[in-house]
Design an enzyme around this catalytic site. Structure first.
Site, PDB file in Angstrom:
ATOM      1  N   CYS A 240     -36.651  -1.200 -25.554  1.00 40.23           N
ATOM      2  CA  CYS A 240     -35.912   0.053 -25.785  1.00 40.23           C
ATOM      3  C   CYS A 240     -36.782   1.283 -25.965  1.00 40.23           C
ATOM      4  O   CYS A 240     -36.271   2.393 -26.052  1.00 40.23           O
ATOM      5  CB  CYS A 240     -34.969  -0.099 -26.965  1.00 40.23           C
TER       6      CYS A 240
ATOM      7  N   CYS B 167     -33.132  -2.532 -30.918  1.00 44.05           N
ATOM      8  CA  CYS B 167     -32.605  -3.456 -29.903  1.00 44.05           C
ATOM      9  C   CYS B 167     -32.657  -4.921 -30.324  1.00 44.05           C
ATOM     10  O   CYS B 167     -32.184  -5.781 -29.599  1.00 44.05           O
ATOM     11  CB  CYS B 167     -33.328  -3.256 -28.578  1.00 44.05           C
TER      12      CYS B 167
ATOM     13  N   CYS C 239     -48.701  -9.489 -36.342  1.00 41.80           N
ATOM     14  CA  CYS C 239     -49.219 -10.203 -35.177  1.00 41.80           C
ATOM     15  C   CYS C 239     -48.164 -10.082 -34.067  1.00 41.80           C
ATOM     16  O   CYS C 239     -47.099 -10.702 -34.145  1.00 41.80           O
ATOM     17  CB  CYS C 239     -49.462 -11.650 -35.573  1.00 41.80           C
TER      18      CYS C 239
ATOM     19  N   CYS D 266     -37.493  -5.474 -33.346  1.00 39.89           N
ATOM     20  CA  CYS D 266     -37.237  -4.046 -33.201  1.00 39.89           C
ATOM     21  C   CYS D 266     -35.912  -3.736 -33.897  1.00 39.89           C
ATOM     22  O   CYS D 266     -34.915  -4.436 -33.697  1.00 39.89           O
ATOM     23  CB  CYS D 266     -37.166  -3.685 -31.722  1.00 39.89           C
TER      24      CYS D 266
ATOM     25  N   CYS E 114     -41.670  -0.489 -28.381  1.00 36.42           N
ATOM     26  CA  CYS E 114     -40.923  -1.665 -27.959  1.00 36.42           C
ATOM     27  C   CYS E 114     -40.773  -1.661 -26.442  1.00 36.42           C
ATOM     28  O   CYS E 114     -40.336  -0.666 -25.857  1.00 36.42           O
ATOM     29  CB  CYS E 114     -39.553  -1.660 -28.627  1.00 36.42           C
TER      30      CYS E 114
END
Length: 148
Positions: free
Chosen positions: A56, A105, A125, A102, A53
């Site tokens: 984070c 976060c 995707c 995510c 991510c």
């Protein structure tokens, strides 16, 4: 169970990390936007490693699960750890689909579709700007210094 701390970001952590984002990253990660197809950094990436991510640093996908879907966005068959992603029903733009965020976060990553290759039949995707990449053999960056 994940070996990473999945606790939500504190307000201070969120402010600090959001301050590092570009305008496009803010639009995609925080406002649930999308980048233009075929323009992302990782569309044609073939190197072995881990995609995390962008906000984070939580690991989300392994390069071994990446495939060329022809859609213009990086696509994966499965996450590196299912606990690292949240699925949200998305009815925007006159369609029903599954948004991927995510788990730590809550930043927008992209969408998952049931038109991927075997063995999962899924296509995650994902926007390139939602991700960072760490080549195999290098330590994952710990932007929160929480360990994991």
């Amino acid at each position: 169970m994940s070996s990473f701390d999945l606790s939500p970001l504190t307000p201070d952590e969120r402010r600090r990390l959001e301050a590092t984002l570009t305008a496009e990253e803010r639009h995609v990660l925080l406002e649930h936007g999308t980048e233009r197809p075929f323009c992302g950094t990782f569309v044609h990436q073939k190197q072995s490693g881990t995609y995390s991510c962008r906000l984070c640093g939580l690991p989300l996908f392994r390069a071994t699960e990446k495939f060329d879907s022809g859609t213009g966005w990086p696509s994966f068959t499965t996450p590196s750890d299912g606990a690292h992603l949240r699925s949200i029903r998305d009815t925007s733009h006159g369609m029903v689909r599954t948004e991927i965020r995510c788990a730590r976060c809550d930043s927008h990553q992209g969408h998952v579709f049931a038109d991927g290759p075997p063995p999962t039949g899924l296509r995650y995707c994902i926007n390139s700007v939602s991700l960072t990449f760490t080549p195999d053999g290098e330590a994952l960056p710990d932007v929160l210094a929480r360990g994991g």
